[in-house]
Scaffold this motif. Sequence first.
Motif, PDB file in Angstrom:
ATOM      1  N   HIS A   1      -8.321  -9.356  -5.331  1.00 18.41           N
ATOM      2  CA  HIS A   1      -6.864  -9.218  -5.397  1.00 18.41           C
ATOM      3  C   HIS A   1      -6.360  -9.303  -6.844  1.00 18.41           C
ATOM      4  O   HIS A   1      -5.389  -8.639  -7.211  1.00 18.41           O
ATOM      5  CB  HIS A   1      -6.189 -10.256  -4.492  1.00 18.41           C
TER       6      HIS A   1
ATOM      7  N   VAL B   1       0.886  -9.082  -3.006  1.00 18.52           N
ATOM      8  CA  VAL B   1      -0.491  -9.488  -2.689  1.00 18.52           C
ATOM      9  C   VAL B   1      -0.507 -10.963  -2.299  1.00 18.52           C
ATOM     10  O   VAL B   1      -1.071 -11.338  -1.257  1.00 18.52           O
ATOM     11  CB  VAL B   1      -1.418  -9.255  -3.902  1.00 18.52           C
TER      12      VAL B   1
ATOM     13  N   LEU C   1      -1.240 -14.761   5.679  1.00 20.83           N
ATOM     14  CA  LEU C   1      -2.508 -14.629   6.406  1.00 20.83           C
ATOM     15  C   LEU C   1      -3.193 -15.987   6.527  1.00 20.83           C
ATOM     16  O   LEU C   1      -3.677 -16.372   7.603  1.00 20.83           O
ATOM     17  CB  LEU C   1      -3.407 -13.632   5.662  1.00 20.83           C
TER      18      LEU C   1
ATOM     19  N   ASP D   1      -8.279  -9.387   1.928  1.00 21.06           N
ATOM     20  CA  ASP D   1      -7.845 -10.021   3.178  1.00 21.06           C
ATOM     21  C   ASP D   1      -9.055 -10.406   4.036  1.00 21.06           C
ATOM     22  O   ASP D   1      -9.104 -11.504   4.609  1.00 21.06           O
ATOM     23  CB  ASP D   1      -6.937  -9.077   3.979  1.00 21.06           C
TER      24      ASP D   1
ATOM     25  N   ALA E   1      -5.916   1.034  -3.834  1.00 19.78           N
ATOM     26  CA  ALA E   1      -5.106  -0.165  -3.609  1.00 19.78           C
ATOM     27  C   ALA E   1      -5.256  -0.650  -2.168  1.00 19.78           C
ATOM     28  O   ALA E   1      -5.398  -1.855  -1.912  1.00 19.78           O
ATOM     29  CB  ALA E   1      -3.639   0.122  -3.926  1.00 19.78           C
ATOM     30  N   ALA E   2      -5.247   0.295  -1.213  1.00 18.09           N
ATOM     31  CA  ALA E   2      -5.388  -0.082   0.202  1.00 18.09           C
ATOM     32  C   ALA E   2      -6.702  -0.823   0.413  1.00 18.09           C
ATOM     33  O   ALA E   2      -6.741  -1.892   1.031  1.00 18.09           O
ATOM     34  CB  ALA E   2      -5.318   1.160   1.090  1.00 18.09           C
TER      35      ALA E   2
ATOM     36  N   ALA F   1      -7.682  -3.746   9.742  1.00 15.25           N
ATOM     37  CA  ALA F   1      -8.042  -3.244   8.411  1.00 15.25           C
ATOM     38  C   ALA F   1      -8.614  -1.834   8.534  1.00 15.25           C
ATOM     39  O   ALA F   1      -8.264  -0.941   7.749  1.00 15.25           O
ATOM     40  CB  ALA F   1      -9.053  -4.174   7.742  1.00 15.25           C
TER      41      ALA F   1
ATOM     42  N   LEU G   1      -8.376  -8.929  12.617  1.00 16.12           N
ATOM     43  CA  LEU G   1      -8.370  -8.656  11.179  1.00 16.12           C
ATOM     44  C   LEU G   1      -9.138  -7.388  10.864  1.00 16.12           C
ATOM     45  O   LEU G   1      -8.657  -6.505  10.154  1.00 16.12           O
ATOM     46  CB  LEU G   1      -9.039  -9.823  10.441  1.00 16.12           C
TER      47      LEU G   1
ATOM     48  N   VAL H   1      -6.624  -4.355  -1.177  1.00 20.96           N
ATOM     49  CA  VAL H   1      -5.820  -5.284  -0.375  1.00 20.96           C
ATOM     50  C   VAL H   1      -6.625  -5.742   0.841  1.00 20.96           C
ATOM     51  O   VAL H   1      -6.751  -6.942   1.122  1.00 20.96           O
ATOM     52  CB  VAL H   1      -4.502  -4.615   0.094  1.00 20.96           C
ATOM     53  N   LEU H   2      -7.207  -4.773   1.554  1.00 24.91           N
ATOM     54  CA  LEU H   2      -7.887  -5.079   2.813  1.00 24.91           C
ATOM     55  C   LEU H   2      -9.173  -5.864   2.578  1.00 24.91           C
ATOM     56  O   LEU H   2      -9.471  -6.807   3.321  1.00 24.91           O
ATOM     57  CB  LEU H   2      -8.180  -3.776   3.567  1.00 24.91           C
TER      58      LEU H   2
ATOM     59  N   ILE I   1       0.841  -1.205   0.000  1.00 28.69           N
ATOM     60  CA  ILE I   1       0.000   0.000   0.000  1.00 28.69           C
ATOM     61  C   ILE I   1       0.878   1.258   0.000  1.00 28.69           C
ATOM     62  O   ILE I   1       0.598   2.219  -0.709  1.00 28.69           O
ATOM     63  CB  ILE I   1      -0.946  -0.021   1.227  1.00 28.69           C
TER      64      ILE I   1
END
Lengths: 354, 354
Positions: free
Chosen positions: B90, A133, A140, B137, B129-130, A172, A168, B133-134, A94
């Motif tokens: 992703h 990624v 994770l 996840d 992007a953040a 986040a 999590l 990604v999150l 990020i």
Amino acid sequence: MIPLPPVAHREIDDALELALGRLRARSAALGESAGALGVATAAAATGGKRVRPALVAAAFSAFGGDLTRAPGLWRVAAAFELLHAAFVVHDDLIDGDVERRGVPNVMGAFRDRARARGGDDDAAGMLGAAAAVLAGDLLLFEATRLIATAPVAAPQRAALFVLLDDALLVSAAGELADVEQTIGDALPATESLLRTARDKTAFYSFQAPLAAGALLAGATDDERAALEAAGADIGIAFQLADDLIGTFGSRDEAGREPGADLRASKRTPVIALAAESEAWPQVASALALAPTGPIAIRRAQHELTASGARERTVELIRTTLDRARTRADAAALPAAAHQLLETLADAVDRRIPR
Amino acid sequence: MIPLPPVAHREIDDALELALGRLRARSAALGESAGALGVATAAAATGGKRVRPALVAAAFSAFGGDLTRAPGLWRVAAAFELLHAAFVVHDDLIDGDVERRGVPNVMGAFRDRARARGGDDDAAGMLGAAAAVLAGDLLLFEATRLIATAPVAAPQRAALFVLLDDALLVSAAGELADVEQTIGDALPATESLLRTARDKTAFYSFQAPLAAGALLAGATDDERAALEAAGADIGIAFQLADDLIGTFGSRDEAGREPGADLRASKRTPVIALAAESEAWPQVASALALAPTGPIAIRRAQHELTASGARERTVELIRTTLDRARTRADAAALPAAAHQLLETLADAVDRRIPR
């Protein structure tokens, strides 16, 4: 930071090496490129101080758990290091960081790999991002798998998954807020920056590992709640000390260029406290120049100190640590758990750059 | 695609809505920005055809499982949709895609959000992007959590985690290879592109969901192995049909601009088969122009067809489906499992654009 018997460190290292060695071997079996991903992924979880697993083991021991007879403990402890590594890899993605501790991180390694294959900047960026990624996803998942398959009783596994689930989501939320707070002209309030520090770091790094160790040792709900409240405060204080190190710390203290947070124009609580002072106009113009070089950084450090922001941050750390100590004292915790929280609070206090 | 009793679709939808509703509610409790992430994350797992959960339920039923008394099944089925959504989010991040099905995806939504707050292009890219990604996840973790806490026997949970573990690593290897194969001048061999299709898609989309359903129904190891082998072939054929659709399909068939894979210069097995033909020089120059517009795309489609690559891909799909059918016939599978594989093979055959 945490006094643990040597056996605990060895068990933690063994559990991690087992997980990472397995990941490397399984990746290599899928071909050269997957093998390179496995190596980079395992490297991302290697070389840290393994504070989070140590917190799991220390809390377990402080609540009467026997470290010599704790089959599931080491997998759970290792899982928190893998979770941390996953967050670091995705955080670096990020932030666009291609190095960590002075060597290429996953993204950096795969950018180099793309260039070695004749890729241009776009190709390097894309392969670097893909590898980061995927490495974060693998870490994770491996963290989750270790806990899902650890030899612990079903109610304990369920309780661990409640913790993980919160870890999590809260992390986040903190990571997202951290990025959002860099957008726009308005400097966020100190209060919201402190909340971000708690969400992004304190929960998964302090509160959750301590709670995991306590619940594996059979601590009561009240004991766990008291431990978590104190752990959260210690985690916030840790992050504030980290901000002071990134702003004022020497090269030795920071392990990188001094004033890196000023160079990167980070919006930390230190800056927000300066914005509350009358000296903010001078601080703001010094901060605007800080990315230009070491002399400008020293000037920004000077203006920040003159504004009282450094001293106020130190006070805030001490107040937060005192609150943690008070919470620990007010709760009916075992003596060893008091002692652990005291040790952690002292260790954070010692991190404050002088 | 898979004939299931309506009750199964309802149970799958309910299990997913339970997980996604919970995620939205917990995110909203953490503040406005986390709430927006929860909404975008849940949206990313909504609106698909939910083929993978249907495969889990169909395999469970085909091996004698009772769909009306299957408490853990629906969580496991839902988990495969969440896993898919995590990979899609992703994957879009890696490919830089900001839309899916014609509306902004997670990355697109948060780029817009950054701009609405006065962010420039850099800020928009970083926040997009953040969030991607999150969100990925959170979906990956939720998939894992559903299986870790599903009410199934311990040996079944352990077996499910072996499957998940493979699904994660094999998909990561396939995704990485998919990106690496776009780098450099040399066109990869057909063989390695087929391997990538299997790793990136067939395993987690067909082989693993079928295996999960079978193991929950108590299938033997031999039965599962036969099912997985046939499932992998069907998955590869599915991906090849998808490549044909992305290359030659109509707007109706593709659900997007015709020839999107040609516009994006994707290196699919269709292209690799053309490279093996004598007509490759004409194909290659037509492909080089394809990104310029619809006329150039039609010309590239024409040259690809003239090279025999389209027909060879159709043959490859049919051979692969026949191999799946032969494998199913050779194994001592229950009649309903034969029937399921036959149904799936026929459905993939019907996807081939005419």
